[in-house]
Scaffold this motif. Sequence first.
Motif, mmCIF file in Angstrom:
data_model
loop_
_atom_site.group_PDB
_atom_site.id
_atom_site.type_symbol
_atom_site.label_atom_id
_atom_site.label_comp_id
_atom_site.label_asym_id
_atom_site.label_seq_id
_atom_site.Cartn_x
_atom_site.Cartn_y
_atom_site.Cartn_z
ATOM 1 N N ALA A 239 33.303 44.067 42.943
ATOM 2 C CA ALA A 239 34.662 43.564 42.684
ATOM 3 C C ALA A 239 35.339 44.380 41.586
ATOM 4 N N GLU A 240 34.589 44.756 40.565
ATOM 5 C CA GLU A 240 35.169 45.563 39.485
ATOM 6 C C GLU A 240 35.498 46.977 39.972
ATOM 7 N N ASP A 242 36.504 47.593 43.013
ATOM 8 C CA ASP A 242 37.759 47.369 43.745
ATOM 9 C C ASP A 242 38.946 47.322 42.787
ATOM 10 N N ALA A 243 38.763 46.630 41.650
ATOM 11 C CA ALA A 243 39.842 46.539 40.664
ATOM 12 C C ALA A 243 40.182 47.913 40.096
ATOM 13 N N CYS A 244 39.173 48.735 39.869
ATOM 14 C CA CYS A 244 39.418 50.093 39.359
ATOM 15 C C CYS A 244 40.139 50.945 40.399
ATOM 16 N N GLU A 246 42.275 49.812 42.641
ATOM 17 C CA GLU A 246 43.672 49.371 42.610
ATOM 18 C C GLU A 246 44.396 49.919 41.383
ATOM 19 N N LYS A 247 43.711 49.920 40.247
ATOM 20 C CA LYS A 247 44.326 50.435 39.023
ATOM 21 C C LYS A 247 44.619 51.924 39.148
ATOM 22 N N ARG A 360 35.958 52.211 47.839
ATOM 23 C CA ARG A 360 34.814 51.624 47.147
ATOM 24 C C ARG A 360 33.513 51.793 47.925
#
Length: 660
Positions: A239-240, A242-244, A246-247, A360
């Motif tokens: 999940a982290e 994925d967040a990276c 998106e960022k 990812r």
Amino acid sequence: MLQELRSFLKIDENETDLNRARFRALSRQLPLMYGILSINTLAVAFTHMDVAPVLQSVIMPVMVLLFAALRTINFLRVRHRSLTDEEVLRGLRQTLWLSFPTGLVICAWGLSFYQFGNDLQHAQIVFFIGVTLLTCAFCLMHLKQASILVTTTVTVITCSFLISLQSTVMLAVALNLGLVAVALCSLVLHSERDFARMVTQRRVQREQHNRLLALNEENERLANTDSLTGLANRRQFLAEIDACVEKHERTGQQFVVALMDLDGFKPINDVFGHPAGDQVLVDTAARLQKLFKGQPVTVARLGGDEFGLLIRNPGTDDNVLAIARMACASFDTPFTFDEGAANLSATVGMARFPTAANSRSLLFDRADYALYYAKQNAKSEPVFFSHEHERLIFANSALEQALRHADLDKEMRVEFQPVLDLGCGHTKGLEALARWSCPTLGRIRPDLFIKAAENIGMIGRLTEVLFRKAVDEARHWPGELTLSFNLSATSLTSEAPVMRLLSIADQLGFPTHRLIFEITESAVMNDFESAMEVLNLIRSSGAHVAIDDFGTGFSSLAYVHRLPIDILKIDRSFVRDLHANERSKNVLRSMLSLCENLNIACIVEGVETQEQFDLVCDLGGQLIQGYYYSKPLSSGDAHMVLQIEFDTMNRPPLRTVVNQ
């Protein structure tokens, strides 16, 4: 009686939620009450201004208005403030104790006008008292003590006054007013009970909601946390990532995914038990957390002995390599646990986003491939995924596709390499070696296509095809020559694969006592308990077990004496520099002594020169295998060589032959 009155007038300070609800309700209702009282007061004062004294018609109304204004401002001021429990309780008590004198003064002031004016004005006074009574009763109903106190005070004074007038009409009005007051008090009590029940229910619902939120938060934490180490788990790690990703789309910031695997962890579980293994994992997590404390690095346990590092703001590749080497260096200190201590190392594979991959799943897979490459080629040295790795991935993919579509019976063949028995001077047995000539890819190295078969789940079928070919040839060999056949790690996970191989040997009429199944130390360590069951099955069938490439795996006496084995095959790496390295001689001598003490056979592999052959003989070796005696032979060549060897009578001792 007085005690009961005190008990009734007491506000329970322990009912904090109910007191707050009462205060909030009064903050909304009392400004309305004071507004109605102010309007009624002005109306009475205006209609009696010409007939009543200034004290009653002007001064008293002004004082009432000022008091009402001050109380209204006070409630409006604190309505939206966050008050303490003590402030709430003080405000309720103040309202309660002001209600009695306020009701008394308002009632007395209103009745004081009765001596002035005409009948209409008298009726207005009675109306004023009635409206005041209703207003106070309803607006104070959430503080039942104040509501009933005001209602009782105003009713008693007013009814007493009306009865004293000795008028039938006023007597009826007094009776009516008294009944209304009783009904109001009953209504206030019922309303207070309902209000208290509602507040209690809301509190219970709020507590249940908070417990549910806490439970959800705990479930979320558990779902994203590794229960053993307290680190983020695979789910949270992905999940982290994925967040990276998106960022990165917003800021263009890069990051690196690093996968870390412990080298030598499996034997700790098998020898010392799972509690010791768990302690190593906890200690590993603590070391990594301490190392990366305060840094933009997420540490996660992905499962088993695999850990993940999400490195934000990674800098250059050299910076990341330095970070990875620091992580590997944290394993330099031995791990201690109740049963002993162990030295472990770590292997790291890394992939940078978006250089290596732009998603990812692909990034994680490529970091995993870099880890696999590092374990095969550069243990303890971190490896970045590169274009060379990408080429290897495509090559492996092509190999796997070719293997899926291969005609195994036609394309696979077996070669045989003899084992020389120095004691009797002739071949003791032969080892079956897999060979594959692919029509599209050409000849493929055995280690490559066997690994590919394991990856795509074909190793069972491939093993059976090769075994059938080997046994079909071996049953024609002269004498009691043995057939050695290599088992993959997958074959040791359950008894079924080996039972199928034994069934094939039985179908072809090959005696099991001439079978030797070769396994590697690492294959046993993958699942020690299951492997032990399979090895015991092999031994119980009459077949033999050999440890192949001994010395390159875990090489621990703790495993050797526990395994049901018949033969150790010493790896060629101990023979390669035998002539130049005294330490290698000592190691080989120790291994030969070990086998003699354990009463198991020992085959020395990789004997390729006369010098190596002589040294092995001098050290006490009895069984050798290598190019010096024979290279791997095709089925036809093996059959021919064996026929010549065993048909030749009265041949001289082999050592004399090879020395000529």
